[in-house]
Design a protein around this motif. Structure first.
Motif, PDB file in Angstrom:
ATOM      1  N   SER A 129      68.349  42.598  54.802  1.00 18.76           N
ATOM      2  CA  SER A 129      69.612  43.158  54.318  1.00 18.76           C
ATOM      3  C   SER A 129      69.953  44.460  55.033  1.00 18.76           C
ATOM      4  N   GLY A 130      68.950  45.158  55.567  1.00 20.04           N
ATOM      5  CA  GLY A 130      69.211  46.421  56.238  1.00 20.04           C
ATOM      6  C   GLY A 130      69.365  46.280  57.729  1.00 20.04           C
ATOM      7  N   SER A 131      70.051  45.221  58.176  1.00 15.48           N
ATOM      8  CA  SER A 131      70.183  44.978  59.613  1.00 15.48           C
ATOM      9  C   SER A 131      71.370  45.706  60.233  1.00 15.48           C
ATOM     10  N   GLY A 132      71.931  46.689  59.504  1.00 14.48           N
ATOM     11  CA  GLY A 132      73.056  47.446  60.039  1.00 14.48           C
ATOM     12  C   GLY A 132      72.638  48.609  60.909  1.00 14.48           C
ATOM     13  N   THR A 133      71.374  48.640  61.308  1.00 12.24           N
ATOM     14  CA  THR A 133      70.892  49.682  62.209  1.00 12.24           C
ATOM     15  C   THR A 133      70.186  49.025  63.393  1.00 12.24           C
ATOM     16  N   LYS A 201      60.845  33.177  71.299  1.00 11.85           N
ATOM     17  CA  LYS A 201      59.908  33.998  70.531  1.00 11.85           C
ATOM     18  C   LYS A 201      60.117  35.473  70.816  1.00 11.85           C
ATOM     19  N   VAL A 202      60.340  35.814  72.082  1.00 13.10           N
ATOM     20  CA  VAL A 202      60.572  37.212  72.447  1.00 13.10           C
ATOM     21  C   VAL A 202      61.787  37.754  71.702  1.00 13.10           C
ATOM     22  N   LEU A 203      62.912  37.017  71.715  1.00 13.21           N
ATOM     23  CA  LEU A 203      64.124  37.490  71.061  1.00 13.21           C
ATOM     24  C   LEU A 203      63.960  37.540  69.547  1.00 13.21           C
ATOM     25  N   THR A 204      63.225  36.585  68.991  1.00 11.55           N
ATOM     26  CA  THR A 204      62.956  36.625  67.560  1.00 11.55           C
ATOM     27  C   THR A 204      62.165  37.874  67.199  1.00 11.55           C
ATOM     28  N   ASP A 205      61.182  38.217  68.014  1.00 11.12           N
ATOM     29  CA  ASP A 205      60.416  39.445  67.785  1.00 11.12           C
ATOM     30  C   ASP A 205      61.327  40.678  67.852  1.00 11.12           C
ATOM     31  N   ARG A 206      62.212  40.724  68.853  1.00  7.10           N
ATOM     32  CA  ARG A 206      63.088  41.892  68.999  1.00  7.10           C
ATOM     33  C   ARG A 206      64.104  41.972  67.858  1.00  7.10           C
ATOM     34  N   SER A 207      64.413  40.856  67.229  1.00  6.51           N
ATOM     35  CA  SER A 207      65.401  40.856  66.139  1.00  6.51           C
ATOM     36  C   SER A 207      64.946  41.669  64.939  1.00  6.51           C
ATOM     37  N   ARG A 208      63.647  41.943  64.846  1.00  5.99           N
ATOM     38  CA  ARG A 208      63.123  42.677  63.684  1.00  5.99           C
ATOM     39  C   ARG A 208      63.577  44.129  63.665  1.00  5.99           C
ATOM     40  N   GLN A 209      63.991  44.645  64.831  1.00  2.00           N
ATOM     41  CA  GLN A 209      64.505  46.012  64.878  1.00  2.00           C
ATOM     42  C   GLN A 209      65.973  46.053  65.305  1.00  2.00           C
ATOM     43  N   ARG A 233      66.096  28.464  67.766  1.00  4.77           N
ATOM     44  CA  ARG A 233      64.986  29.233  67.192  1.00  4.77           C
ATOM     45  C   ARG A 233      65.501  30.477  66.478  1.00  4.77           C
ATOM     46  N   LEU A 234      66.467  31.156  67.085  1.00  6.36           N
ATOM     47  CA  LEU A 234      67.008  32.361  66.464  1.00  6.36           C
ATOM     48  C   LEU A 234      67.691  32.042  65.134  1.00  6.36           C
ATOM     49  N   LEU A 235      68.457  30.952  65.087  1.00 12.01           N
ATOM     50  CA  LEU A 235      69.139  30.603  63.845  1.00 12.01           C
ATOM     51  C   LEU A 235      68.150  30.265  62.735  1.00 12.01           C
ATOM     52  N   ASP A 236      66.958  29.847  63.102  1.00 17.17           N
ATOM     53  CA  ASP A 236      65.931  29.526  62.108  1.00 17.17           C
ATOM     54  C   ASP A 236      65.049  30.720  61.735  1.00 17.17           C
ATOM     55  N   HIS A 237      64.854  31.649  62.690  1.00 11.41           N
ATOM     56  CA  HIS A 237      63.801  32.646  62.479  1.00 11.41           C
ATOM     57  C   HIS A 237      64.224  34.096  62.690  1.00 11.41           C
ATOM     58  N   ALA A 238      65.397  34.386  63.210  1.00 14.56           N
ATOM     59  CA  ALA A 238      65.780  35.771  63.491  1.00 14.56           C
ATOM     60  C   ALA A 238      65.827  36.593  62.206  1.00 14.56           C
ATOM     61  N   ASP A 239      65.551  37.880  62.345  1.00 10.91           N
ATOM     62  CA  ASP A 239      65.553  38.784  61.202  1.00 10.91           C
ATOM     63  C   ASP A 239      66.810  39.638  61.151  1.00 10.91           C
TER      64      ASP A 239
END
Length: 247
Positions: A129-133, A201-209, A233-239
């Motif tokens: 929910s705090g993905s506005g940063t 996987k790399v982009l999914t990892d970067r999506s966490r920040q 993969r992003l649509l399934d796992h991105a943060d």
């Protein structure tokens, strides 16, 4: 002449509420009309549909006062209704489904099908929910093919006073390729990363920040477009929200 339009699909779920918030905020920044859209196919669904639209419109106006908000309930299934709306939209926004949802598709497929087949940009709002940063992360494969995606990432970053992080697993000369976008958007901080490993996987990892991850569709045949393994993969796992960018 019609101005910019953002369409958001709603179903009364928590995921669609997050999509409304994202779409309303984006409409305010872009000076765009926000169209709230839902689909129904069962007889007698009018009362429930009306409540869904009323709640979504009320929430959108609270999030982004001053935005022009319209709403529509259309008979049919979610995917074709949203794809039709995409013909006259700049962006279609959908939420991440966790059970329930717009009628006409099994769990988790509405966003994927719309992202694959829409003729405009699609944002699937998902993740924390705090993905506005954080930065706007853009995945880059082929510089020639992904130029428009990089440009859209810079545009989003400029609107949100954010930075751009361009990530590639293929092109060690990515920094040089960003020069033209840095020149067009001099106030947007931009960095690049050449990473090793599976791009999804790399982009999914970067999506966490990240506040947003942007990728382009993969071309297939003469006019065909497919989402590709990275986007899927992003649509399934991105943060964070995922943008499938089209010219």
């Amino acid at each position: 002449m019609m101005g910019p339009r953002i369409v958001v699909g709603v179903d009364g779920s928590t995921g669609s509420r997050a999509a409304v918030r994202w779409a309303a905020t984006e409409a305010l920044l872009r000076g765009a009309e926000l169209r709230v859209l839902t689909a129904y196919h069962l007889p007698g669904a009018g009362a429930e549909t009306g409540d869904i639209l009323h709640d979504a419109v009320t929430y959108a106006r609270a999030v982004a006062p001053g935005v022009e908000v319209t709403c529509m309930a259309l008979a049919g299934y979610a995917v074709p209704v949203l794809l039709h709306a995409a013909e006259v939209a700049d962006v279609v926004v959908v939420g991440c489904r966790h059970g329930g949802g717009l009628p006409g598709a099994p769990h988790g497929t509405v966003g994927t099908q719309v992202a694959t087949h829409a003729r405009c940009c699609v944002v699937v709002v998902r993740g924390r929910s705090g993905s506005g940063t954080g930065p706007v992360v853009v995945g880059v494969g082929d510089q020639a093919a992904d130029g428009g995606v990089i440009g859209r990432a810079f545009e989003e970053a400029a609107l949100h006073d954010a930075a751009v992080l361009a990530v590639t697993t293929q092109d060690p000369e990515l920094a040089d390729s960003l020069a033209v976008w840095r020149e067009k958007f001099p106030d947007v901080p931009a960095d690049c990363e050449v990473a090793e490993g599976d791009p999804g996987k790399v982009l999914t990892d970067r999506s966490r920040q990240a506040r947003l991850v942007a990728v382009g569709p993969r071309r297939h045949g003469f006019e065909g477009v497919m989402l590709g393994a990275i986007g899927g993969r992003l649509l399934d796992h991105a943060d964070c929200p995922v943008l499938i960018a089209r010219p």
